[in-house]
Design a protein around this motif. Structure first.
Motif, PDB file in Angstrom:
ATOM      1  N   GLY B 105      86.850  23.220  32.900  1.00 37.93           N
ATOM      2  CA  GLY B 105      85.965  24.313  32.491  1.00 37.93           C
ATOM      3  C   GLY B 105      84.842  23.818  31.606  1.00 37.93           C
ATOM      4  N   ALA B 106      85.187  22.946  30.651  1.00 35.80           N
ATOM      5  CA  ALA B 106      84.159  22.400  29.758  1.00 35.80           C
ATOM      6  C   ALA B 106      83.145  21.589  30.555  1.00 35.80           C
ATOM      7  N   MET B 107      83.639  20.852  31.551  1.00 40.02           N
ATOM      8  CA  MET B 107      82.725  20.044  32.367  1.00 40.02           C
ATOM      9  C   MET B 107      81.722  20.944  33.107  1.00 40.02           C
ATOM     10  N   PHE B 108      82.223  22.016  33.719  1.00 38.96           N
ATOM     11  CA  PHE B 108      81.310  22.896  34.446  1.00 38.96           C
ATOM     12  C   PHE B 108      80.335  23.584  33.486  1.00 38.96           C
ATOM     13  N   THR B 109      80.794  23.900  32.265  1.00 38.97           N
ATOM     14  CA  THR B 109      79.879  24.507  31.293  1.00 38.97           C
ATOM     15  C   THR B 109      78.761  23.544  30.953  1.00 38.97           C
ATOM     16  N   PHE B 110      79.141  22.279  30.723  1.00 38.54           N
ATOM     17  CA  PHE B 110      78.115  21.290  30.410  1.00 38.54           C
ATOM     18  C   PHE B 110      77.153  21.124  31.593  1.00 38.54           C
ATOM     19  N   LEU B 111      77.707  21.082  32.801  1.00 30.46           N
ATOM     20  CA  LEU B 111      76.843  20.894  33.979  1.00 30.46           C
ATOM     21  C   LEU B 111      75.901  22.088  34.168  1.00 30.46           C
ATOM     22  N   ALA B 112      76.402  23.295  33.866  1.00 30.93           N
ATOM     23  CA  ALA B 112      75.538  24.469  33.978  1.00 30.93           C
ATOM     24  C   ALA B 112      74.375  24.351  32.999  1.00 30.93           C
ATOM     25  N   LEU B 113      74.657  23.868  31.792  1.00 30.00           N
ATOM     26  CA  LEU B 113      73.595  23.699  30.800  1.00 30.00           C
ATOM     27  C   LEU B 113      72.613  22.615  31.227  1.00 30.00           C
ATOM     28  N   TRP B 114      73.158  21.507  31.713  1.00 26.57           N
ATOM     29  CA  TRP B 114      72.327  20.372  32.110  1.00 26.57           C
ATOM     30  C   TRP B 114      71.413  20.751  33.281  1.00 26.57           C
TER      31      TRP B 114
END
Lengths: 58, 252, 227
Positions: B105-114
């Protein structure tokens, strides 16, 4: 410009597009590798602990 | 039927039964994810129109940005549901699922921001704007980080899982409040509204399909990775049991 | 009878916490000085232009109050945890959440209320006028108890952990955001001529919500940590 370089050039937006897709791909591949490695090292650790226990009880 | 269902749930809520079951499911979800990803990317790059009204070629970022943002929120909801079930009914397997979901989940959140930042630069001229949705997404990343830090700060795995589970539930109650507050804050400060209304109407069906298929691919990917991770967690937490001991000694 | 004994228990808990704190006045003063110093740093950091300072004043005071009230959270349960009192409290027949509530009240009286009292001074330094100062005071009065209540959950979750102090901030600060937004936003909204009524109502609603849910969550967290 050939079709392939044009595809990667993305009308000048290459950094934005490939930066997004590249990091996403890198993260997902890295996560898969990490998860597989994590399980392997866990199995090895538990096996080592089991061997230690066996040898100490003998 | 209710009885049969509850028997099935009871069966899989035991880590010993869930471990081999998850192992069988992983390749299915993994391959499904790969196939869907190829189809989705093909639609995104070759079928969908190259430009979207005022958005130039860079809009193809939509095909991973939107699914990543969806996943970041879905995973938090599912994670806190598992945490809630674990707290109320004291089901160990549910606890472990919540733990296993957080890093993805944290990875997808970071990717959404990036991807949002890289999309923002060509379309609004800045990598970061304090838009309501971007800000909420950032706070969501903080919530994931808090969950994982608490988890890793506690040595006792049971307390770690229960404490971070409670944090996830408290966070989940807060998420709508945070989103509402950030939107209020954003309108007070005449912030950016990132959603161009006419773009929504002009959206080609192939764009929608590409997004949906890639979102589905991310789902399948998440299930596969999380099941793999939860198997590691099961081994760690059940290491004293005979079935894990036997399994480990048969492998070495 | 049981109701009155519950009231008695929570009152004696409150009195006990306050008495203990009065024996170590330095702890209370540290929080307050931290608040004063952090706010004073801002003019030094961003420059002394009164116009700009007036603009950022509500936000600065709110962020400083938020950090200051978080700073003292670590001690909310840890002293009782170390000397074994907390285990006794857990064994008491009274509902834990009510006892938690009186502990949080003591924490707010010692770390939140002083900030509220001294905030007009700082607001004046940053160039806010009379009406804005009163409004800021009201928002802090409504908001800081909610901060203590939410913070208690974080304090209970990190009980007895290494590096608990920094960890609390990671857990609690994201949850503080709505209160920060409406607390600091009230003055800005008033300045913009939109009125602050809505902000104050929402802050009040947050306080009510945290008053109901935070003690229960804190009690659960304490049980998990002491298990």
């Amino acid at each position: 410009m050939s079709a392939i370089t044009e595809f990667f050039y993305f009308s000048g937006y290459a950094w934005y597009v490939w930066g997004s897709y590249g990091l996403t791909a890198a993260f997902m591949i890295a996560e898969v590798i990490l998860v597989i490695r994590g399980k392997k090292s866990m199995v090895n650790r538990l096996a080592r602990m089991a061997r230690l226990n066996n040898s100490s009880s003998e | 039927m209710g009885f049969k269902n509850s028997v099935i749930w009871l069966y899989f809520s035991s880590p010993r039964n869930f471990y081999p079951f998850a192992g069988k499911l992983i390749p299915w979800f993994g391959w499904l994810a790969a196939v869907l990803m190829i189809i989705g990317l093909y639609i995104g790059f070759f079928v969908a129109p190259p430009v979207l009204s005022d958005q130039k070629e860079y809009y193809v970022i939509i095909f991973i940005h939107v699914p990543a943002a969806w996943m970041s929120m879905f995973i938090y909801i599912i994670m806190s549901l598992y945490a809630f079930i674990a707290l109320v009914w004291n089901i160990k397997m549910s606890e472990m699922m919540a733990t296993a979901l957080a890093p993805t989940g944290a990875m997808f959140t970071f990717l959404a921001l990036w991807t949002g930042a890289l999309w923002g630069r060509p379309s609004w001229g800045a990598y970061w704007v304090w838009d309501a949705r971007l800000t909420s997404e950032l706070i969501l990343l903080f919530l994931y980080i808090g969950f994982m830090s608490l988890q890793s700060a506690i040595d006792d795995p049971r307390r770690a899982a229960r404490a971070s589970g409670l944090l996830a539930v408290v966070g989940a109650i807060n998420v709508p409040i945070i989103y509402f507050s950030v939107r209020w804050w954003n309108t007070l400060h005449q912030g950016f509204s990132v959603q161009p209304a006419q773009t929504q109407q002009l959206m080609d069906p192939s764009i929608k399909w590409g997004m949906l298929i890639l979102a589905l691919a991310f789902w399948m990917y998440t299930i596969a990775v999380v099941l793999y991770r939860v198997r590691t967690i099961i081994l760690e937490r059940e290491r004293q049991t005979t079935w894990v001991q036997e399994l480990v000694s048969s492998k070495s | 009878m049981s109701e009155s004994s519950l009231l008695l228990a929570s009152r004696s808990m409150l009195v006990r916490d306050l008495t203990l704190a009065m024996r170590r006045k330095a702890d209370v003063l540290t929080t307050l000085f931290f608040f004063l110093i952090v706010v004073s740093l801002f003019p030094l950091g961003v420059g002394p232009q009164m116009e700009m300072l007036r603009g950022i004043a509500p936000g600065v005071i709110w962020v400083a109050a938020l950090l200051a009230s978080m700073l003292s959270l670590g001690r909310l349960f840890s002293d009782d945890y170390q000397d074994g009192t907390l285990e006794q409290i857990l064994l008491e027949p009274h509902p834990l959440s009510v006892l938690v509530l009186s502990k949080v009240l003591a924490h707010w009286l010692l770390s939140g209320l002083p900030l509220v009292i001294f905030s007009p001074l700082l607001a004046m330094q940053l160039g806010l006028d009379g009406e804005a100062i009163v409004l800021l005071l009201i928002t802090l009065m409504l908001g800081t108890p909610a901060l203590s209540l939410i913070g208690a959950v974080g304090a209970a979750l990190t009980l007895g952990l290494r590096g608990g102090g920094v960890l609390i901030s990671l857990l609690v600060l994201p949850l503080y955001i709505p209160i920060l937004i409406f607390g600091a936003g009230a003055v800005e909204s008033q300045n913009a001529g939109l009125g602050a009524q809505a902000h104050l109502s929402i802050l009040g609603a947050f306080l009510m919500l945290t008053l109901v849910f935070a003690p229960i969550s804190t009690a659960t967290a304490l049980r998990i940590s002491m298990d």
